[in-house]
Design an enzyme around this catalytic site. Structure first.
Site, PDB file in Angstrom:
ATOM      1  N   ALA A 118      10.739 -10.714  12.306  1.00  0.00           N
ATOM      2  CA  ALA A 118      10.251  -9.333  12.326  1.00  0.00           C
ATOM      3  C   ALA A 118      10.301  -8.729  13.727  1.00  0.00           C
ATOM      4  O   ALA A 118      10.523  -7.524  13.875  1.00  0.00           O
ATOM      5  CB  ALA A 118       8.831  -9.278  11.772  1.00  0.00           C
ATOM      6  N   THR A 119      10.107  -9.535  14.752  1.00  0.00           N
ATOM      7  CA  THR A 119      10.154  -8.991  16.109  1.00  0.00           C
ATOM      8  C   THR A 119      11.540  -8.430  16.401  1.00  0.00           C
ATOM      9  O   THR A 119      11.685  -7.309  16.906  1.00  0.00           O
ATOM     10  CB  THR A 119       9.769 -10.071  17.142  1.00  0.00           C
ATOM     11  OG1 THR A 119       8.398 -10.402  16.968  1.00  0.00           O
ATOM     12  CG2 THR A 119       9.983  -9.584  18.559  1.00  0.00           C
TER      13      THR A 119
ATOM     14  N   HIS B  58       8.341 -16.224   7.435  1.00  0.00           N
ATOM     15  CA  HIS B  58       7.328 -17.272   7.660  1.00  0.00           C
ATOM     16  C   HIS B  58       5.902 -16.871   7.318  1.00  0.00           C
ATOM     17  O   HIS B  58       5.001 -17.708   7.350  1.00  0.00           O
ATOM     18  CB  HIS B  58       7.411 -17.806   9.095  1.00  0.00           C
ATOM     19  CG  HIS B  58       6.792 -16.923  10.129  1.00  0.00           C
ATOM     20  ND1 HIS B  58       5.525 -17.154  10.618  1.00  0.00           N
ATOM     21  CD2 HIS B  58       7.248 -15.823  10.754  1.00  0.00           C
ATOM     22  CE1 HIS B  58       5.244 -16.231  11.523  1.00  0.00           C
ATOM     23  NE2 HIS B  58       6.279 -15.411  11.623  1.00  0.00           N
TER      24      HIS B  58
ATOM     25  N   CYS C  93      -1.321 -14.030  18.837  1.00  0.00           N
ATOM     26  CA  CYS C  93      -0.506 -13.564  19.960  1.00  0.00           C
ATOM     27  C   CYS C  93      -1.337 -13.241  21.176  1.00  0.00           C
ATOM     28  O   CYS C  93      -0.845 -13.233  22.288  1.00  0.00           O
ATOM     29  CB  CYS C  93       0.289 -12.325  19.568  1.00  0.00           C
ATOM     30  SG  CYS C  93       1.357 -12.636  18.187  1.00  0.00           S
TER      31      CYS C  93
ATOM     32  N   GLN D 204       3.643  -8.379   7.278  1.00  0.00           N
ATOM     33  CA  GLN D 204       2.491  -8.981   6.596  1.00  0.00           C
ATOM     34  C   GLN D 204       2.392  -8.614   5.116  1.00  0.00           C
ATOM     35  O   GLN D 204       1.500  -9.101   4.443  1.00  0.00           O
ATOM     36  CB  GLN D 204       1.188  -8.537   7.288  1.00  0.00           C
ATOM     37  CG  GLN D 204       1.028  -9.002   8.722  1.00  0.00           C
ATOM     38  CD  GLN D 204       0.575 -10.456   8.823  1.00  0.00           C
ATOM     39  OE1 GLN D 204       0.214 -11.082   7.818  1.00  0.00           O
ATOM     40  NE2 GLN D 204       0.590 -10.998  10.024  1.00  0.00           N
TER      41      GLN D 204
ATOM     42  N   THR E  36      26.471 -15.903  13.763  1.00  0.00           N
ATOM     43  CA  THR E  36      26.697 -16.696  12.552  1.00  0.00           C
ATOM     44  C   THR E  36      25.433 -16.752  11.712  1.00  0.00           C
ATOM     45  O   THR E  36      24.334 -16.987  12.237  1.00  0.00           O
ATOM     46  CB  THR E  36      27.121 -18.128  12.928  1.00  0.00           C
ATOM     47  OG1 THR E  36      28.360 -18.039  13.622  1.00  0.00           O
ATOM     48  CG2 THR E  36      27.269 -19.010  11.708  1.00  0.00           C
TER      49      THR E  36
ATOM     50  N   ASN F 148      -1.902  -6.966  10.913  1.00  0.00           N
ATOM     51  CA  ASN F 148      -1.993  -8.419  11.003  1.00  0.00           C
ATOM     52  C   ASN F 148      -3.403  -8.919  11.310  1.00  0.00           C
ATOM     53  O   ASN F 148      -3.786 -10.000  10.914  1.00  0.00           O
ATOM     54  CB  ASN F 148      -1.020  -8.950  12.051  1.00  0.00           C
ATOM     55  CG  ASN F 148      -1.093  -8.187  13.358  1.00  0.00           C
ATOM     56  OD1 ASN F 148      -1.060  -6.957  13.376  1.00  0.00           O
ATOM     57  ND2 ASN F 148      -1.219  -8.906  14.445  1.00  0.00           N
TER      58      ASN F 148
END
Lengths: 136, 407
Positions: free
Chosen positions: B78-79, B208, B331, B186, B246, B158
């Site tokens: 997502a970042t 994730h 974070c 989220q 790739t 989040n």
């Protein structure tokens, strides 16, 4: 964050938690820090007529290192004179607890708490001496 | 209590374990016996098989969004998606204008990207959320200008789990012809998403948080009306030139399977999550001086963010060592600053310092919730016994009137 065993020990089993009567002429109270900064320490010492610290109590709002620093300080000051206690520096506390660099401020706060408690008892005693002098 | 595995994981918004079904699919894409080919290899069956799996996964992700699979661009997470969306759209449309609108409670991946654009000469408006964490629609409308090119508002926060009204925002941005980016890291599997009904132009996703692997994400890029982006990573022209590199077949297959399961099981799972969350809240809400952060109704079922007044968050976490929770967010938990999200919704420093985020998920049990309630109460009581602020509160002293020694 990984804490040292000594921090964990003081945190799990803090020594000398409690309150002494702040109006007792033999009790010096030092409260330092601010809630907005995440830590506030209150250290109280009971000093006998020979200038020896007989008892010490603390309460602390803060992280584990702040709680451990104040718990350790209560152990360090007991049985010592005000002069001896005035020699305690934050480095002694930080080294003893193996505080990481981001937690050094906790030991600085603990040193400030000692200084504030000493200043309080000295102020009380000066006041007492001067009022006695006036009475006699 | 015999079946409890200590420590108990209550940090599902930080990341989730990979679902066994997902891991099994991923494992089929790695070794010589599996589909290890490069999906970009057009000249042999190794490549063709891998490509088929990648496209199946793309379909699965698109289905959850109500999108077309051609609108899905794979990224590393997502970042990266946030960076590609905001920088890509702002820079591509620089001739139309240089103004961006976002919210102060966005993830750092959005806020720091906006800061970077400010350094490049863009102008960014950071809106204050309301006290419940939601966007103030009137303030939002007032912030839009003729030179606004991009609006970036997250779907689910989040830290406090509140759900923004994406459809209402999308209606406004569409009317004004402004590109609408949504950080939805989220929300999949927790809130229904329909990019067309919501008028979303760009949407950042990751695997994730949805029981998929780390290191893989996607960006939804609308085709009608077509949204054009300036690529941030150049190379072999993969993903229609928007993101070269790739393709990581096993990661992509994992994300696809995770999204397929999330889409299929969402309704059922949310009922269970909601019941567990309510059980947790009911187990602690009678304690004195505790505050729920963020709206309780407009909120995903798995999130509970609570401030325990007169107790400091880091020491609270330390005394709850049998439970994996976070203070603020993962974070920011390495810093000593209080949560900027809680500050933005108007919590004072003390309450922001004493917050705990509990996030529950697919593998949380009732037994774990009950254990968490007991441990939390025990820890808060222990720390309040140690807290000079609690003493003062009990003596009726208003802490705001105390002059604190600065340090």
């Amino acid at each position: 964050m990984a804490y040292s065993d000594k921090v964990l020990d003081h945190y799990e089993n803090p020594r000398n938690v409690g309150v002494l009567d702040k109006d007792d002429p033999n009790v010096g109270t030092g409260m330092v820090g601010a809630p907005a900064c995440g830590d506030v320490m209150r250290l109280q010492i009971k000093v006998n007529d020979d200038g020896i610290i007989e008892d010490a109590k603390f309460k602390t709002y803060g992280c584990g290192s702040a709680i451990a620093s104040s718990s350790l300080v209560t152990e360090m000051v007991k049985g010592k004179t005000l002069e001896e206690v005035g020699e305690i520096r934050n480095k002694h506390i930080a080294d003893e607890l193996a505080l990481p660099p981001v937690k050094i401020h906790c030991s600085v706060l603990a040193e400030d708490a000692i200084a504030a408690a000493i200043a309080d008892i000295k102020a009380k005693r000066t006041e007492k001496d001067s009022s006695e002098a006036v009475a006699s | 209590m015999s079946s409890l595995n200590i420590p108990i994981y209550m940090d599902y918004s930080a990341t989730t374990p990979v679902d066994e079904r997902v891991a099994a699919k991923m494992a089929e894409c790695l070794t010589k016996q599996g589909h290890f080919g490069n999906p970009a290899s057009r000249s042999h069956p190794f490549g063709w098989h891998a490509d088929e799996l990648v496209e199946q996964a793309r379909d699965n992700v698109a289905t959850l969004l109500g999108a077309n699979s051609k609108e899905i661009v794979w990224t590393s997470g997502a970042t990266e998606s946030d960076n590609l969306a905001i920088k890509g759209a702002a820079r591509f449309n620089v001739k139309k204008g240089k103004h961006i609108v976002t919210l102060k409670t966005e993830h750092k991946a959005v806020l720091d990207t906006c800061r970077q654009l400010e350094r490049e000469g863009f102008e960014v408006t950071y809106l204050d959320p309301m006290e419940n964490g939601l966007l103030d629609m009137d303030a939002f409308k007032a912030a839009l200008r003729d030179d606004t090119t991009v609006v970036s508002i997250m779907h689910v926060n989040n830290e406090i789990g509140v759900i923004q009204d994406i459809a209402a925002i999308g209606q406004i941005t569409r009317e004004r012809g402004i590109i609408f980016h949504v950080d939805a890291a989220q929300s999949p599997g927790k809130v229904a998403i329909d990019v067309n009904a919501m008028n979303v132009d760009l949407m950042s996703l990751c695997a994730h948080k949805v029981y998929g692997p780390k290191g893989i994400g996607a960006l939804y890029v609308r085709r009608k009306p077509r949204i054009r982006l300036e690529a941030q990573i150049h190379g072999g022209g993969h993903e229609r030139g928007m993101r070269s590199g790739t393709l990581a077949t096993h990661q992509i297959v994992g994300m696809g399977e995770a999204f397929r399961i999330a889409h299929e099981e969402m309704d059922e799972e949310n009922v269970r999550m909601g019941a567990l969350r309510d059980r947790l809240w009911n187990g602690v809400s009678d304690m004195e001086e505790i505050y729920l952060n963020g709206d309780l109704e407009q909120r995903i079922p798995g999130n509970l963010n609570v401030s325990f007044n007169f107790v400091e968050g880091e020491s609270l976490i330390m005394s709850m060592k049998d439970i994996a929770v976070s203070s603020g967010s993962a974070c920011t938990s390495a810093s000593l600053e209080p949560s900027y999200v809680l500050r933005a919704i108007g919590r004072n420093d003390e309450l922001a310092h004493s917050s705990i985020r509990f996030t529950i998920g697919r593998f949380t049990t009732e037994e774990e919730i009950d254990f968490t309630i007991a441990k939390t109460r025990e820890a808060v009581e222990k720390l309040r016994d140690l807290s000079p602020l609690w003493d003062m509160h009990k003596e009726g002293i208003d802490l705001d009137t105390v002059e604190w020694a600065s340090h």
